[in-house]
Design an enzyme around this catalytic site. Structure first.
Site, short mmCIF file in Angstrom:
data_model
loop_
_atom_site.label_atom_id
_atom_site.label_comp_id
_atom_site.label_asym_id
_atom_site.label_seq_id
_atom_site.Cartn_x
_atom_site.Cartn_y
_atom_site.Cartn_z
CE LYS A 1 -3.99 1.80 2.62
NZ LYS A 1 -4.87 1.56 3.80
CB SER B 1 -8.25 3.32 2.71
OG SER B 1 -7.41 2.75 3.70
CB SER C 1 -8.48 0.42 5.57
OG SER C 1 -9.25 1.58 5.40
N1 GLN Z 1 -13.41 3.60 6.07
C1 GLN Z 1 -12.84 4.08 7.29
C2 GLN Z 1 -12.49 5.53 7.17
O1 GLN Z 1 -12.77 6.09 6.16
C3 GLN Z 1 -11.66 3.26 7.68
C4 GLN Z 1 -10.44 3.62 6.96
C5 GLN Z 1 -9.25 2.84 7.39
O2 GLN Z 1 -9.36 1.81 8.06
N2 GLN Z 1 -8.10 3.34 7.04
O3 GLN Z 1 -11.94 6.12 8.04
#
Ligand code: GLN
Length: 474
Positions: free
Chosen positions: A66, A141, A165
């Site tokens: 990532k 994400s 994410s």
């Molecule tokens: N979807 C969640 C957010 O937008 C989690 C994102 C994540 O785990 N980085 O914060």
């Protein structure tokens, strides 16, 4: 031969290399060519040559990372324009650990900007497409990491999970994703979103790959004061049964509104499978769960507003020149941050401002404590908590971009464990209308071995086949 390579799990590829049946260079080139031909926008950078590979337990199986992990001399943009072409002077410990165990860097993967999002549509480098259906999101994400593994563009990938994410994109792409116990994996060199929640972990084709990856990822790191030594080794899972295991299902949460019928059916079928494997299913309550989402969306932006203050046009990446220093800060941030990141910085700054701190941040932290206690209480009576990973299958690109609250609901089942810092895995439980559904299995802190074992038994019995997506990425 290419089809044969493509069919191998990462562990099987490592074994084939170890016994001489497959050349390491051939494996790397196979995936390098696929990643370079990526039609899903999963990669933001692909290696040109095989890097020097260290002989180790990961056998030379290439790794997708990532983009928010710092990689020395290689663009690390975290999905943001403010870090466009930024090449850090050092490598994140997580990436270095995997490289030292024999996993060379294949490429960097697309993501929501600074990991804020559930669909990968918040990337400055464009959305990622879901290999099961290119009109749909891969989740976020870690959307690029999940799509790359599901589409067979990479054998496995490193992602991060702050509120879901790793698990949610794994679920939407039909692969396995493990969110570790907070602190088990070093955060050094991870571009920070919400430091008390950020956790790095594997996205893989199957549970055995996740265990092999994870055992080489964990470790105390003197460069991250919140990291801890994992108590004992991580074993490769072998269980085929769930005899004597109790799974608790948070009934009110799982029966709530907004959960698709197909997701519920797949979840019920998984519970039936667990029963056939010898498990006992009981109901449980997480009374604070409805507040967990709200608490997360105060705590995470609060920490983000502090972490992102470093992007000022002076030290990293983008700078938009202006007549005064203040104007330069303002203009750089205006140009460099996307809409969702700006929204979070505003929410977080507001929640931390004097006069509102107790009302928002203080209360959210109290909810966090209650969530942790409620989960700990359940784990005194049950081995695991089971839920669907996501209330829905992969949604259409653009479907939720206009409605942040609808987007935030993606995290309904994953956020309680993030707040508690406890581990959880998502494994594919089946298809609904041709799209993958994920099953989440959660345990107490440092129960990764038991989680991987239970997931392994369920995976075998469920027999999910991801081959359909693996031919679709190029
Ligand atoms: N979807 C969640 C957010 O937008 C989690 C994102 C994540 O785990 N980085 O914060």
């Amino acid at each position: 031969m290419a089809d044969d390579i493509q069919a191998l799990s990462a562990a099987a590829a490592a074994a084939a290399i170890a016994d001489g049946g497959l050349a390491r260079a051939e494996l790397f080139e196979h995936y390098r060519a696929r990643a370079a031909a990526d039609e899903l926008n999963a990669f933001t950078w692909v290696a040109e040559d095989e890097p020097t590979v260290i002989n180790g337990p990961l056998g030379g199986v290439p790794l997708a990372v990532k983009d928010l992990f710092c990689t020395e001399g290689i663009p690390s943009q975290a999905g943001s324009k403010i870090l466009e072409r930024y090449c850090p002077p050092y490598t994140a410990t997580a990436v270095a650990n995997l490289a030292a165990a024999g996993a060379p860097l294949l490429g960097k993967t697309n993501q929501d900007e600074f990991a804020m999002g559930s669909s990968n549509e918040n990337s400055a480098y464009g959305p990622v497409l879901n290999p099961w259906d290119r009109s749909r999101v891969p989740g976020g994400s870690s959307g690029g990491s999940a799509a790359a593994v599901a589409a067979g563009l990479a054998p496995w990938a490193l992602g991060t999970d702050t509120g879901g994410s790793i698990r949610q994109p794994a679920s939407l792409c039909g692969i396995v994703g493990l969110k570790p116990t907070y602190g088990a994996v070093s955060r050094y060199g991870m571009i920070a979103f919400a430091s008390s929640l950020d956790s790095a972990g594997p996205l893989t084709r199957d549970v055995t790959d996740a265990a092999l990856f994870y055992r080489n990822l964990v470790g105390r790191d003197s460069a991250d004061a919140t990291s801890v030594a994992f108590p004992g080794p991580i074993d490769l899972p072998t269980s085929e049964r769930l005899d004597g295991i109790t799974l608790a299902v948070p009934t009110a949460l799982v029966d709530g509104e907004g959960i698709e019928a197909g997701v519920r059916e797949s979840f019920e079928a998984s519970l039936e499978t667990a029963r056939e494997l010898g498990a006992t299913i009981v109901g449980c309550e997480i009374p604070s769960a409805p507040y967990a989402l709200s608490a997360y969306y105060v705590i995470a932006p609060a920490e983000a507003s502090s972490n992102l203050a470093r992007f000022d046009g002076v030290r990293y990446g983008l700078r938009t020149e202006a007549s005064t220093l203040d104007a330069m800060y303002t203009q750089t941030r205006h140009d460099g941050f996307g809409a969702e990141v700006k929204r979070r910085i505003l929410i977080g700054t507001y929640a931390l401002s004097s006069g509102y701190y107790d009302a928002y941040y203080g209360r959210a932290q109290r909810v966090r404590t209650v969530v942790s206690r409620e989960l700990a209480e359940i784990f005194t009576k049950a081995d695991f908590i089971a839920t669907p990973t996501s209330p829905t299958v992969a949604f259409r690109l653009g479907e939720r971009t206009a409605d942040p609250l609808a987007m935030y609901l993606s995290d309904l089942f994953t956020i309680p464990m993030s707040l508690a810092g406890t581990p959880a895995i998502s494994i594919p439980s089946g298809l609904s209308e041709g799209l993958p559904v994920g099953l989440q299995i959660c345990g107490p802190a440092f129960s990764e071995n038991r989680i991987l074992d239970a997931a392994h038994a369920l995976e075998r019995a469920i027999g999910f086949d991801g081959a359909a997506a693996r031919s679709g990425g190029v």
